[in-house]
Design an enzyme around this catalytic site. Structure first.
Site, PDB file in Angstrom:
ATOM      1  N   SER A  79       0.792  -1.235   0.000  1.00 33.19           N
ATOM      2  CA  SER A  79       0.000   0.000   0.000  1.00 33.19           C
ATOM      3  C   SER A  79       0.827   1.290   0.000  1.00 33.19           C
ATOM      4  CB  SER A  79      -0.995  -0.004   1.166  1.00 33.19           C
ATOM      5  OG  SER A  79      -0.322  -0.119   2.409  1.00 33.19           O
ATOM      6  N   HIS A 111      -5.960  -4.478 -17.338  1.00 37.13           N
ATOM      7  CA  HIS A 111      -5.384  -3.996 -16.083  1.00 37.13           C
ATOM      8  C   HIS A 111      -6.352  -2.959 -15.497  1.00 37.13           C
ATOM      9  CE1 HIS A 111      -1.459  -5.939 -16.817  1.00 37.13           C
ATOM     10  NE2 HIS A 111      -1.805  -5.763 -18.079  1.00 37.13           N
ATOM     11  N   GLU A 171     -10.218   7.175 -23.536  1.00 39.05           N
ATOM     12  CA  GLU A 171      -9.751   6.978 -24.902  1.00 39.05           C
ATOM     13  C   GLU A 171     -10.568   7.821 -25.875  1.00 39.05           C
ATOM     14  OE1 GLU A 171      -9.228   3.297 -28.151  1.00 39.05           O
ATOM     15  OE2 GLU A 171      -9.962   2.902 -26.115  1.00 39.05           O
ATOM     16  N   GLU A 172      -9.948   8.203 -26.977  1.00 34.66           N
ATOM     17  CA  GLU A 172     -10.684   8.943 -28.004  1.00 34.66           C
ATOM     18  C   GLU A 172     -11.847   8.086 -28.503  1.00 34.66           C
ATOM     19  OE1 GLU A 172      -9.109   9.235 -32.167  1.00 34.66           O
ATOM     20  OE2 GLU A 172      -7.245   8.601 -31.203  1.00 34.66           O
ATOM     21  N   SER A 173     -12.928   8.734 -28.911  1.00 32.84           N
ATOM     22  CA  SER A 173     -14.155   8.017 -29.228  1.00 32.84           C
ATOM     23  C   SER A 173     -14.531   8.144 -30.698  1.00 32.84           C
ATOM     24  CB  SER A 173     -15.310   8.550 -28.373  1.00 32.84           C
ATOM     25  OG  SER A 173     -16.529   7.949 -28.765  1.00 32.84           O
ATOM     26  N   ARG A 178     -17.410   7.531 -31.632  1.00 23.32           N
ATOM     27  CA  ARG A 178     -18.790   8.005 -31.661  1.00 23.32           C
ATOM     28  C   ARG A 178     -18.854   9.513 -31.873  1.00 23.32           C
ATOM     29  NH1 ARG A 178     -22.353   6.426 -26.744  1.00 23.32           N
ATOM     30  NH2 ARG A 178     -23.975   6.970 -28.267  1.00 23.32           N
ATOM     31  N   HIS A 201       2.827  -3.890 -11.380  1.00 29.81           N
ATOM     32  CA  HIS A 201       2.088  -5.094 -11.762  1.00 29.81           C
ATOM     33  C   HIS A 201       1.992  -5.195 -13.284  1.00 29.81           C
ATOM     34  CE1 HIS A 201      -1.614  -7.534 -12.494  1.00 29.81           C
ATOM     35  NE2 HIS A 201      -1.051  -8.276 -11.566  1.00 29.81           N
ATOM     36  N   ARG A 239       3.785  -7.393 -18.633  1.00 31.22           N
ATOM     37  CA  ARG A 239       3.809  -6.917 -20.021  1.00 31.22           C
ATOM     38  C   ARG A 239       5.203  -6.578 -20.539  1.00 31.22           C
ATOM     39  NH1 ARG A 239      -1.018  -8.667 -22.025  1.00 31.22           N
ATOM     40  NH2 ARG A 239      -2.724  -8.064 -20.622  1.00 31.22           N
TER      41      ARG A 239
END
Length: 246
Positions: free
Chosen positions: A69, A93, A101-103, A105, A195, A200
């Site tokens: 922690s 993750h 994030e860019e969309s 839509r 982590h 990765r």
């Protein structure tokens, strides 16, 4: 409301990823005052004005014995540009991460696509859980580049055709491939980043081997470089203890 018809931009092709550290509140002293509150109470605030180098042994102890922690009381925000398939792996993750994030839509997406360069290993050998990637042949490299660029062009032409016909962006984007580039902000703390890096990236100091897809590893390597400069003592302890998140 339909899109205003316009000349379709020429697609561009990349093989890289980019990671920019846009904001941070992270330092080794953050680990120390968070840890010392358990025994020093309000006196732990004195760590804010002390040189953390004098307490690197405590940081190593916390890392070694997995007292996690204290490594959460910091923040780093990255702006990342990478293919969509990288982000889909990235968002597995969840603990200690925030994403925006860019969309597709809300904006017309730009035709920027991923094509691996000659250094990307193309051939998988072995079975899941026990396989390796090896170099592709020249013919495989040429095939990959040609098929991917042709497919990307066709997909983007279909996307623009639907937009020009008045089809909603959120519907038209369905034809676009996961090799298209997107961008996002990703915010984490040192514990969640450790982590991520443990899973990765491949590293000679890692006690537990990992087998990440190369493209997300490229993102991880750049994030690691930024973090190492912000929290050098914590970073050293992470490596010294097998790159296992506490």
């Amino acid at each position: 409301m339909s899109e205003t018809p316009a000349e379709m931009p020429e697609p561009s092709f990349r093989s890289d990823v980019t990671v920019e550290l846009v904001k941070h509140a992270a330092g080794d002293s953050d680990v120390l005052w968070a840890a010392r509150v358990s025994t020093a109470g309000e006196q732990s605030l004195e760590e804010l004005s002390k040189d953390p180098e004098r307490s690197k042994g405590l940081i190593n102890y916390l890392m070694r014995d997995r007292h996690g922690s204290p490594f959460e009381h910091n923040s780093m925000t990255f702006f990342i540009s990478a293919p969509i398939f990288v982000f889909r792996e990235f968002m597995r993750h969840r603990a200690g991460w925030s994403y925006n994030e860019e969309s597709g839509r809300y904006r017309r997406l730009e035709p920027v696509f991923y094509v691996p360069d000659a250094e990307r290993k193309l051939v998988q050998e072995g079975r899941p859980g026990k396989y390796v990637f090896v170099e592709g042949t020249r013919a495989q490299q040429e095939l990959t580049g040609r098929v991917m660029t042709d497919s990307y062009r066709q997909a983007y032409e279909a996307y623009v055709e639907m937009l020009d016909a008045g089809v909603a962006r959120e519907v038209a984007r369905s034809v676009l491939p996961v090799g298209m580039y997107s961008s996002m902000y990703a915010t984490c703390n040192a514990r969640s980043l450790m982590h991520f890096l443990g899973l990765r990236t491949q590293h000679e100091l890692a006690k537990v081997p990992s087998f990440p897809q190369r493209e997300i590893e490229m993102v991880g390597e750049q994030m690691e470089q930024h973090w190492a400069k912000l929290m050098p003592l914590t970073y050293a302890a992470f490596n010294a203890n097998g790159r296992i998140a506490p």
